[in-house]
Enzyme design. Structure first.
Site, PDB file in Angstrom:
ATOM      1  N   LYS A  54       0.882  -1.158   0.000  1.00 50.90           N
ATOM      2  CA  LYS A  54       0.000   0.000   0.000  1.00 50.90           C
ATOM      3  C   LYS A  54       0.924   1.214   0.000  1.00 50.90           C
ATOM      4  O   LYS A  54       1.594   1.507   0.995  1.00 50.90           O
ATOM      5  CB  LYS A  54      -0.899   0.005   1.239  1.00 50.90           C
ATOM      6  CG  LYS A  54      -1.710   1.300   1.315  1.00 50.90           C
ATOM      7  CD  LYS A  54      -2.576   1.378   2.548  1.00 50.90           C
ATOM      8  CE  LYS A  54      -2.957   2.822   2.820  1.00 50.90           C
ATOM      9  NZ  LYS A  54      -3.853   2.994   3.951  1.00 50.90           N
ATOM     10  N   GLY A  69      -8.274   8.878   9.498  1.00 54.95           N
ATOM     11  CA  GLY A  69      -8.652   8.939  10.903  1.00 54.95           C
ATOM     12  C   GLY A  69      -9.656  10.012  11.253  1.00 54.95           C
ATOM     13  O   GLY A  69     -10.032  10.160  12.418  1.00 54.95           O
ATOM     14  N   ALA A  95      -9.545   5.594   3.749  1.00 60.80           N
ATOM     15  CA  ALA A  95      -9.306   6.742   4.632  1.00 60.80           C
ATOM     16  C   ALA A  95     -10.541   7.608   4.815  1.00 60.80           C
ATOM     17  O   ALA A  95     -11.225   7.971   3.855  1.00 60.80           O
ATOM     18  CB  ALA A  95      -8.144   7.626   4.167  1.00 60.80           C
ATOM     19  N   GLY A  96     -10.807   7.910   6.053  1.00 61.31           N
ATOM     20  CA  GLY A  96     -11.864   8.843   6.397  1.00 61.31           C
ATOM     21  C   GLY A  96     -13.222   8.233   6.619  1.00 61.31           C
ATOM     22  O   GLY A  96     -14.136   8.909   7.100  1.00 61.31           O
ATOM     23  N   ASN A 116      -9.710   1.618   9.146  1.00 62.70           N
ATOM     24  CA  ASN A 116      -8.982   1.272  10.372  1.00 62.70           C
ATOM     25  C   ASN A 116      -9.650   1.952  11.566  1.00 62.70           C
ATOM     26  O   ASN A 116     -10.248   1.307  12.412  1.00 62.70           O
ATOM     27  CB  ASN A 116      -7.515   1.699  10.237  1.00 62.70           C
ATOM     28  CG  ASN A 116      -6.621   1.175  11.363  1.00 62.70           C
ATOM     29  OD1 ASN A 116      -5.411   1.094  11.238  1.00 62.70           O
ATOM     30  ND2 ASN A 116      -7.191   0.809  12.503  1.00 62.70           N
ATOM     31  N   THR A 117      -9.596   3.290  11.585  1.00 61.12           N
ATOM     32  CA  THR A 117     -10.097   4.051  12.730  1.00 61.12           C
ATOM     33  C   THR A 117     -11.568   3.787  13.014  1.00 61.12           C
ATOM     34  O   THR A 117     -11.960   3.681  14.189  1.00 61.12           O
ATOM     35  CB  THR A 117      -9.889   5.550  12.472  1.00 61.12           C
ATOM     36  OG1 THR A 117      -8.512   5.777  12.178  1.00 61.12           O
ATOM     37  CG2 THR A 117     -10.274   6.379  13.687  1.00 61.12           C
TER      38      THR A 117
END
Lengths: 69, 281
Positions: free
Chosen positions: B120, B181, B207-208, B229-230
């Site tokens: 990645k 995040g 992301a986001g 992830n977050t």
């Protein structure tokens, strides 16, 4: 026996001359299974660790995987 | 008794709908990050409940004399169904990212995935919004593709950059929904739609993402997969959130395959005019 100056993860380190990479890893108590090593900017495969002797000025990066996104 | 009619719910379409990245086939369209969990148990359970097949990790200098949390995690996961995706997080330049990508490939070998050349690719000089450098990313991608890597580049949702990365041989495009995040969700839907329209390789929104509904929305738009992830790790109950993400992404994907209705300006009655019975007729 005069010790030699090498660099491990960016820090100065003194060790015995002709120590092998394997011996160094064992001595420093790293988990040999989940690390990779860059030796003077080149990735050195695990099968060469026991036959590579450290010399003055060597730069070693010991890297592992951590959590990340 | 009415039974399910295979003509409508096309099991073969839904059950053989694998995510294909550079000839590697993955059942799950949810990719999960391994950072930010409160503890190892939550990380492991989240990965299990997510039912993901791909997890990302970062490369850092090793600390000695401690068995790192991730080591425990790695030993306890079932690697039969998991594929490692090393990232180049922390790299600010193309050169740094190339160096870390090589280390990532070496790391994959240590866990027994000798043929894993996935990376990645993140080139992020911006520490405030964590936005990726498009030029550094393109440069690094070109070098890494030529060295035989399967490159998954993380980019802002720039349709032209996406096409350029595809043309030099990247395996996917990974446009952000919003800053890493931040949980802001999809902030650039028009550009994401254009990217999806133009791409012949999988588009993975990365992301986001803040919630399963946002992940479902991205899948309904035609995204191939979601990397988050977050949204999982920082939830109150991460394993349960991972389950929600899993379901949302399946739902969004099936919805996409089912042909969404689109929207109209005015209302359109759902009940017929014919036979209307009022006080006036």
């Amino acid at each position: 026996m005069k010790s030699i100056l090498i660099y491990i993860n960016g820090k100065n380190y003194y060790c015995s001359p002709y120590m092998t990479i394997s011996e160094l890893i064992k001595y420093l108590n790293f988990d040999i299974n989940l690390i990779v090593i860059e030796y003077n900017k080149e990735i050195i495969s695990k099968n060469l660790w026991s036959v590579t002797n450290l010399r003055e000025g060597d730069k070693i990066e010991i890297l592992t995987l951590v959590g990340g996104g | 008794m009415v039974s399910l009619n295979d003509k409508y719910v096309i099991s073969s379409q839904i059950n053989n709908d694998n995510l294909i990245i550079n000839n590697y086939s993955f059942k799950s369209r949810l990719l999960v990050g391994t950072g930010k969990y409160r503890n190892i148990e939550e990380a492991i359970q989240s990965i299990i409940y997510s039912n993901c097949n791909i997890i990302t990790i970062a490369i850092r200098r090793a600390q000695n004399n401690q068995v790192s949390g991730l080591n425990i995690l790695l030993k306890r996961l079932n690697w039969k169904n998991l594929w490692l995706l090393p990232n180049t997080a922390g790299c600010k330049t193309a050169d740094e990212a190339i160096r870390i990508a090589n280390l990532g490939r070496e790391i994959a070998k240590t866990i027994g995935q000798e043929n894993n050349n996935f990376v990645k690719l993140e080139v992020i000089p911006d520490s405030k919004y964590l936005l990726p450098d498009p030029i550094g990313t393109l440069k690094a991608a070109e070098v890494l593709v030529n060295k035989g890597f399967t490159v998954l580049p993380y980019i802002n949702a720039d349709p032209i950059l996406a096409k350029q990365l595809e043309s030099i041989g990247c395996a996917t495009i990974m446009p952000l929904g919003s800053p890493i995040g931040s949980g802001q969700g999809l902030r650039n839907i028009s550009n994401i739609q254009i990217i999806i329209e133009n791409a012949k390789i999988p588009v993975i929104i990365d992301a986001g993402i803040g919630s399963p509904s946002e992940a479902a929305k991205a899948m309904e738009l035609g995204a191939a997969a979601i990397l988050t992830n977050t949204a999982i790790a920082k939830a109150k109950n991460p394993p349960q959130m991972a389950l929600a993400m899993n379901l949302a992404i399946k739902s969004g994907r099936i919805a996409y395959l089912s042909g969404l209705i689109g929207s109209t300006k005015y209302g359109v009655n759902s009940s017929p005019y014919e036979g209307i019975f009022t006080n006036n007729n």
